[in-house]
Design a protein around this motif. Structure first.
Motif: not given
Length: 535
Positions: A496-507, A170-177
């Protein structure tokens, strides 16, 4: 009572003040077990009468709105109030703030110090929202006998772990806090926050995600990095996760939650753990998001009218264990348990022609859309940390996008009451090894306004045609006669949620975005549906 206190009483609809004057002692030193000194402010009611103590431990400082909201307002209602700055914040020692670290040991040190104060009457209640609620849970399982009640508000016994599901952040919460806590002690921090917003927005778009704190702050921030690299199942958090001890808590608990709060699911899990252990907790859920003042008012009410009598050895006025605000009809209702008895899951199927109905579709081809991480499906309303843009909003701008599918019911001929846990089962196929699935339920009124009720997002590893289960946020809502039910399906909700880039790389380290085509099946063999708890 001051003019400010009178205005607050009217604005927040608080219980009347019982004390005319309060005094404040500032920067009181409290020794922690390792020699670090924590600082506290003490608000005391006038007169010789003994009063219980409300204890608040916070990383956000001891003055300003927090000191006024808790210190003055609770002192005017018959409490000594001690507001303690957590380690590493606002003058409390221990170096740079490390969220959730050493809170248990420091909490017990504060309670021991409190017991030695000449004005302490032997009774303390724990109260406060969000991080301030987490500082209650960390000491609750082995709290001393002086702790008579606790009122955790929009919070969780494992706090940050609630938004760190494996493969989903949940990127928005993590980044803003992270930005808030890293900058809150800077000069003119409040004014600077508005100028920093564009930098924060750019940081959330940064790839890889691991560089986001450098873009927003110009340096690494430990909490941001900890959360990116350690999901909620990681043993890294074993000393900060107190969810396994909730059943051991014997202190009376009254939880205040919100239908659009980021911690709702975890807070209900804590409540159910207490019930399973044979405890008699109370639960209140209102129509608010995390930072809504209505929730704060409910928390103060509960501290005064429920925790206060317990601290004084009296019995609070009776109320059913569960009190819910039922949206749609705007009614407060009481129940004996959560989820309430008597509700069964009713399937509403996604159908051909963007329809939604109680009967599965026929033999129709799937509906497809393409998700592009470079132009991600935006998040709109829902559960957010900050008040701006949170909660129930009109979803029509989102529904017009080509990467969002909508399925809408016929006009309802009678009210449909939905109270409890909401789920979805969606059959899909994707042309990339990884994608996300976002599902949202909306209420469409007679004018066509589509308002979000509940939602969630899960990460998917597609394997051919794959059945995906989604546990949406719980709700209590009545879809009124003449309205329609709408289900939104998408592959993201950014930021709100970090983007899923569609690959196999770690987020945290992924850098390459891939467009993903998603097919949603809704035929007789693949009966995609939302499951609504109805009577």
């Amino acid at each position: 009572m001051t003019v400010t206190g009178w205005v607050a009483q009217r604005l927040l609809k608080l219980p009347p003040a019982t004390v005319r004057k309060v005094a404040v002692e500032r920067d009181l030193p409290i020794p922690a077990d390792d020699g670090v000194t924590l600082l506290a402010n003490h608000w005391s009611p006038e007169g010789e009468q003994k009063h219980p103590t409300a204890l608040i431990r916070s990383p956000y400082g001891r003055g300003g709105p927090l000191g006024w909201m808790f210190g003055r307002l609770l002192a005017e209602r018959g409490f000594h109030v001690v507001v303690v700055s957590t380690r590493g914040t606002f003058g409390s020692g221990g170096g740079e703030f490390r969220a959730m670290r050493q809170e248990r040991a420091d909490g017990h040190a504060v309670l021991r110090w409190l017991a030695e104060q000449p004005w302490f009457d032997g009774s303390v209640v724990l109260t406060g929202p969000s991080y301030l609620g987490y500082t209650q849970w960390v000491v609750a399982a082995d709290a001393p006998v002086q702790v008579k009640a606790m009122v955790p508000h929009v919070t969780s016994s494992r706090l940050a772990m609630t938004f760190l599901r494996p493969g989903r952040i949940e990127l928005e919460t993590l980044m803003n806090w992270s930005v808030l806590t890293a900058t809150q002690e800077q000069r003119f921090a409040g004014l600077r926050a508005s100028f920093r917003r564009k930098k924060v927005e750019a940081a959330m778009r940064t790839l890889p995600l691991a560089d986001g704190d450098r873009v927003a702050l110009g340096r690494e921030w430990p909490f941001y990095q900890d959360c990116l690299h350690h999901d909620q199942d990681d043993p890294y958090w074993k000393d900060e996760d107190f969810s396994d001890t909730v059943g051991e808590v014997k202190v009376p608990v009254s939880s205040i939650a919100g239908w659009y709060d980021i911690f709702l699911a975890d807070q209900l899990r804590d409540y159910q753990a207490l019930v399973a252990a044979g405890r008699p907790p109370r639960l209140t859920i209102g129509p608010w998001a995390h930072s809504d003042l209505r929730g704060m008012a409910a928390s103060i009410w509960e501290t005064v009218r429920w925790a206060g009598p317990l601290a004084r050895g009296a019995k609070p006025a009776y109320r059913a264990p569960v009190r819910l605000f039922v949206m749609g009809v705007k009614q407060w209702r009481e129940f004996d348990q959560w989820p309430p008895a008597g509700y069964t899951q009713q399937r509403w199927h996604l159908r051909e022609g963007n329809a939604l109905g109680p009967v599965p579709g026929g033999f129709m081809p799937p509906t497809a859309f393409t998700y592009d991480p470079s132009d991600p499906t935006p998040s709109l309303g829902g559960a957010k940390l900050e008040a701006r843009g949170a909660g129930a909003v009109d979803n029509r701008p989102l529904e017009r996008r080509s990467d969002v599918l909508t399925f809408t019911s016929d006009v309802l001929e009678a009210d449909l009451e939905v109270i409890g846990e909401v789920a979805a089962e969606v059959w899909l196929r994707a042309d990339r090894p990884s994608c996300d699935l976002f599902v949202r339920v909306c209420d469409v009124d007679r004018r066509g306004r589509s308002v979000n009720i509940c939602d969630d997002l899960v990460k998917v590893r597609p394997d051919g045609i794959t059945k995906v289960s989604v546990q949406l946020s719980p709700t209590a809502h009545v879809f009124r006669r003449g309205h329609r039910i709408r289900v939104l399906v998408a592959a993201g909700a950014f930021p709100r949620y970090a983007r899923n880039l569609g690959g196999d790389e770690p987020l945290p380290t992924a850098t390459t975005p891939h467009r993903t085509t998603v097919e949603v099946f809704h035929d007789a063999a693949h009966p995609s549906a939302v499951l609504l708890p109805t009577k």
